[in-house]
Design a protein around this motif. Structure first.
Motif, PDB file in Angstrom:
ATOM      1  N   ILE A 258       0.121  26.153  29.128  1.00 17.62           N
ATOM      2  CA  ILE A 258      -1.052  27.029  29.224  1.00 17.62           C
ATOM      3  C   ILE A 258      -1.764  27.100  27.874  1.00 17.62           C
ATOM      4  CG2 ILE A 258      -1.778  29.433  29.511  1.00 17.62           C
ATOM      5  CD1 ILE A 258       0.381  29.682  31.683  1.00 17.62           C
ATOM      6  N   LYS A 259      -0.984  27.322  26.827  1.00 18.77           N
ATOM      7  CA  LYS A 259      -1.571  27.484  25.494  1.00 18.77           C
ATOM      8  C   LYS A 259      -2.303  26.226  25.043  1.00 18.77           C
ATOM      9  CE  LYS A 259       1.060  27.668  21.748  1.00 18.77           C
ATOM     10  NZ  LYS A 259       2.011  28.181  20.731  1.00 18.77           N
ATOM     11  N   HIS A 260      -1.762  25.067  25.355  1.00 20.26           N
ATOM     12  CA  HIS A 260      -2.334  23.821  24.842  1.00 20.26           C
ATOM     13  C   HIS A 260      -3.396  23.204  25.751  1.00 20.26           C
ATOM     14  CE1 HIS A 260       1.148  23.946  22.121  1.00 20.26           C
ATOM     15  NE2 HIS A 260       0.454  23.132  21.361  1.00 20.26           N
ATOM     16  N   TYR A 261      -3.240  23.304  27.092  1.00 20.97           N
ATOM     17  CA  TYR A 261      -4.079  22.490  27.970  1.00 20.97           C
ATOM     18  C   TYR A 261      -4.836  23.260  29.054  1.00 20.97           C
ATOM     19  CZ  TYR A 261      -0.879  19.054  25.906  1.00 20.97           C
ATOM     20  OH  TYR A 261      -0.140  18.304  25.030  1.00 20.97           O
ATOM     21  N   ASP A 262      -4.615  24.570  29.162  1.00 20.53           N
ATOM     22  CA  ASP A 262      -5.275  25.377  30.187  1.00 20.53           C
ATOM     23  C   ASP A 262      -6.551  26.001  29.617  1.00 20.53           C
ATOM     24  OD1 ASP A 262      -5.667  26.653  32.604  1.00 20.53           O
ATOM     25  OD2 ASP A 262      -4.257  28.274  32.202  1.00 20.53           O
ATOM     26  N   ILE A 292       1.013  17.178  22.051  1.00 18.61           N
ATOM     27  CA  ILE A 292      -0.002  16.600  21.180  1.00 18.61           C
ATOM     28  C   ILE A 292      -1.356  16.592  21.892  1.00 18.61           C
ATOM     29  CG2 ILE A 292       1.662  15.233  19.886  1.00 18.61           C
ATOM     30  CD1 ILE A 292       0.940  12.826  21.493  1.00 18.61           C
ATOM     31  N   ASP A 293      -2.374  16.132  21.191  1.00 18.58           N
ATOM     32  CA  ASP A 293      -3.745  16.255  21.671  1.00 18.58           C
ATOM     33  C   ASP A 293      -4.176  14.975  22.372  1.00 18.58           C
ATOM     34  OD1 ASP A 293      -3.728  18.704  20.335  1.00 18.58           O
ATOM     35  OD2 ASP A 293      -4.322  17.740  18.470  1.00 18.58           O
ATOM     36  N   VAL A 369      -5.550  25.476  22.561  1.00 18.09           N
ATOM     37  CA  VAL A 369      -5.173  24.999  21.232  1.00 18.09           C
ATOM     38  C   VAL A 369      -5.588  23.550  21.029  1.00 18.09           C
ATOM     39  CG1 VAL A 369      -3.196  24.440  19.757  1.00 18.09           C
ATOM     40  CG2 VAL A 369      -3.280  26.629  20.945  1.00 18.09           C
ATOM     41  N   GLU A 370      -5.466  22.727  22.062  1.00 13.76           N
ATOM     42  CA  GLU A 370      -5.815  21.314  21.942  1.00 13.76           C
ATOM     43  C   GLU A 370      -7.274  21.137  21.528  1.00 13.76           C
ATOM     44  OE1 GLU A 370      -5.275  17.257  24.533  1.00 13.76           O
ATOM     45  OE2 GLU A 370      -5.945  19.046  25.599  1.00 13.76           O
ATOM     46  N   GLY A 445      -3.002  21.752  13.598  1.00 15.22           N
ATOM     47  CA  GLY A 445      -2.327  22.142  14.830  1.00 15.22           C
ATOM     48  C   GLY A 445      -1.741  23.532  14.802  1.00 15.22           C
ATOM     49  N   LEU A 446      -2.097  24.314  13.786  1.00 17.94           N
ATOM     50  CA  LEU A 446      -1.573  25.672  13.666  1.00 17.94           C
ATOM     51  C   LEU A 446      -2.542  26.674  14.280  1.00 17.94           C
ATOM     52  CD1 LEU A 446      -0.369  25.388   9.976  1.00 17.94           C
ATOM     53  CD2 LEU A 446       1.110  25.471  12.002  1.00 17.94           C
TER      54      LEU A 446
END
Length: 536
Positions: A258-262, A292-293, A369-370, A445-446
């Motif tokens: 969720i945090k990275h890709y939603d 990763i992105d 995040v991504e 990435g932070l």
């Protein structure tokens, strides 16, 4: 674990997905709702969101009926027995051209090839263009006999976004084609157009004035992209395998997804959001690589859009984390290249997404995040004149923050600030100073957060790296004699406001730093757990 069905990674062919028994997230109830109407639709979505797969699905349905749809929801809904001549046009095929004449030649060739499959024959004639002849030929075809599917309609336009004269010539040529479609409305059973941006004056939205834009329609908000329920339902085995691989619980894994890709919202009611499908599939295929992105690396950075951002308001890296507002009408209406809002373009391109709508104003921000890291990397490149952090001696920012002492971190920051292009991006005040540090950390990435609130005030910047939680308070000094006083102010604020002390899950390091506007570097700092230091 039972053998898992193949992931549909890099496959935009609906028939091939079905024949090879790859996972297909069933969107066919929504597809039925659209295809059952004899109408014309436009859908804008970012790159890598499955627009081409959607076009392929429509193509299969109208060309072959239910041949490829066994077991899907539409099988019980679709009653139409007729099949149609399906003309599928992908404008990505002609996005690379050298001149207006080159584009015209490639456009004519593409259209002739697509229509000749159904009996059209082009006869070279200086008085009659290929589009004129296609229009005349279409007019002689049976009523309701053609389906027109157009993918990435705007790719030739974004390719010349910074060249106004060329843009106008390309736009004019495309307008001829859309005018031809309008003049043959009786022959078209269904028309579906996809793209990223919504440009006016291309005759899509002026000539095809009955074109329904469903880009922000609540009903179709999850037509592309995966919902949380769909990921759990269709990819459960892959989620369990990924959790085992990265050695966290399935619940923790899903929170990281969720945090990275939603977070992408294509809903005017701002009630639904979806995951970026490409990023989710890439992660599930190789979870050992970590979060990763993927979206940005695979096409989330169109060169033309990047060049456009450099010449508009979003060019200022100090705007990186600033709340962004845009009239909602700019997201629902079409835009002209000369007046195109960069915030609206960023939203259409997927860099920003809807967060809330208040009255006639849309509040937009980074979906996850991504994407936030992707934007930070764009801004980092601008700050450092296209150099990387490694090239200026500030590599491994995240690792250093998680392992090294405050003195080393101050040295790292100074490496970065000594390399900034000060002609374009001078540090003028604490606001720009904080924004630039945030850009550097986010690009690593932070999750660097500015102006973090507690009950006593707002800290300048807080960032978690590994088991550490850094709290930074910045001050700018115009003259050397002000440095010590500024440091005392920063230390006092950290002490009196208790910034960062609400955290109980990490080692807290609170750091007061003074930046010299004259020397363009940090000249003095103090860790509240250490002694006062003067930077080298």
């Amino acid at each position: 674990m039972n053998e898992l069905k193949p992931l549909p990674l890099g496959n935009s062919s609906f028939p091939r997905i079905r024949v090879t028994d790859q996972i297909y997230v069933d969107k066919t109830r929504l597809i039925f709702d659209l295809a059952s109407k004899a109408e014309k639709f436009f859908l804008a979505r970012p790159r890598r969101f499955g627009k081409s797969l959607l076009i392929s699905t429509f193509e299969s349905l109208f060309k072959y009926g239910l041949r490829d749809f066994q077991g899907l929801e539409i099988e019980k809904l679709w009653k139409e027995k007729n099949t149609f001549n399906v003309v599928r046009i992908d404008f990505l095929e002609i996005k690379n051209y050298l001149s207006a004449d080159d584009f015209s030649s490639k456009l004519d060739s593409l259209l002739v090839r697509r229509f000749q499959e159904f009996g059209f024959v082009y006869a070279p004639n200086p008085l009659s263009s290929p589009i004129d002849q296609i229009s005349d030929w279409l007019r002689r075809q049976p009523v309701n006999s053609f389906v027109i599917l157009i993918d990435e309609y705007d790719s030739p336009l974004t390719a010349c976004l910074n060249d106004k004269k060329l843009f106008e010539k390309v736009r004019s040529r495309l307008a001829e084609f859309y005018s031809a479609l309008k003049s043959n409305d009786e022959q078209i059973r269904f028309l579906f157009i996809t793209g990223i941006t919504k440009f006016s004056k291309t005759s899509i939205f002026s000539e095809l004035n009955n074109l329904s834009d469903i880009s922000l329609d609540h009903k179709y908000s999850n037509l592309l992209g995966y919902t949380s329920e769909e990921i759990r339902s269709y990819f459960g085995g892959y989620l369990r395998r990924a959790a085992d691989t990265v050695q966290i619980s399935p619940q923790e894994l899903f929170l990281e997804l969720i945090k990275h890709y939603d977070g992408f919202c294509f809903d005017r009611l701002v009630s639904e959001h979806v995951f970026a499908p490409w990023s989710v599939l890439k992660f599930l295929s190789s979870p050992e690589n970590g979060f990763i992105d993927y979206w940005f690396e695979s096409g989330g950075k169109p060169t033309a859009l990047t060049q456009y951002f450099k010449s508009h308001a979003m060019a200022d890296p100090a705007q990186f984390d600033k709340e962004k507002l845009v009239p909602f009408s700019e997201l629902t209406g079409s835009s002209d290249a000369e007046t195109l809002s960069d915030v609206a373009l960023l939203t259409q391109a997927g860099y920003l997404t809807l967060k809330k709508i208040v009255g006639s104003t849309a509040y937009v921000g980074y979906p996850n995040v991504e994407v936030k890291k992707a934007m930070a990397l764009l801004y980092t490149g601008q700050l450092l004149s296209s150099k990387t952090v490694e090239q200026v001696g500030a590599d491994n920012i995240a690792y250093r923050l998680s392992t090294e002492n405050p003195e080393s971190i101050v040295h790292l920051l100074n490496c970065l600030f000594r390399s900034i292009d000060y002609q374009r991006y001078p540090v003028k005040d604490e606001y720009s100073l904080r924004a630039f540090v945030q850009v550097f950390f986010a690009g690593a990435g932070l999750e660097a957060r500015a102006e973090v609130h507690n009950h006593l005030g707002r800290s300048d910047l807080e960032v978690k790296a590994g088991s550490r939680y850094w709290v930074m308070e910045f001050k700018c000094a115009e003259r050397a004699e002000n440095v010590s006083r500024k440091l005392e102010e920063a230390v006092s604020q950290l002490n009196e406001k208790n910034y960062g002390l609400q955290r109980r899950d990490a080692e807290i390091i609170r750091l007061a730093l003074v930046f010299s506007l004259e020397k363009r570097e940090f000249v003095k700092w103090k860790s509240l757990e250490d002694f006062e230091k003067t930077a080298d």
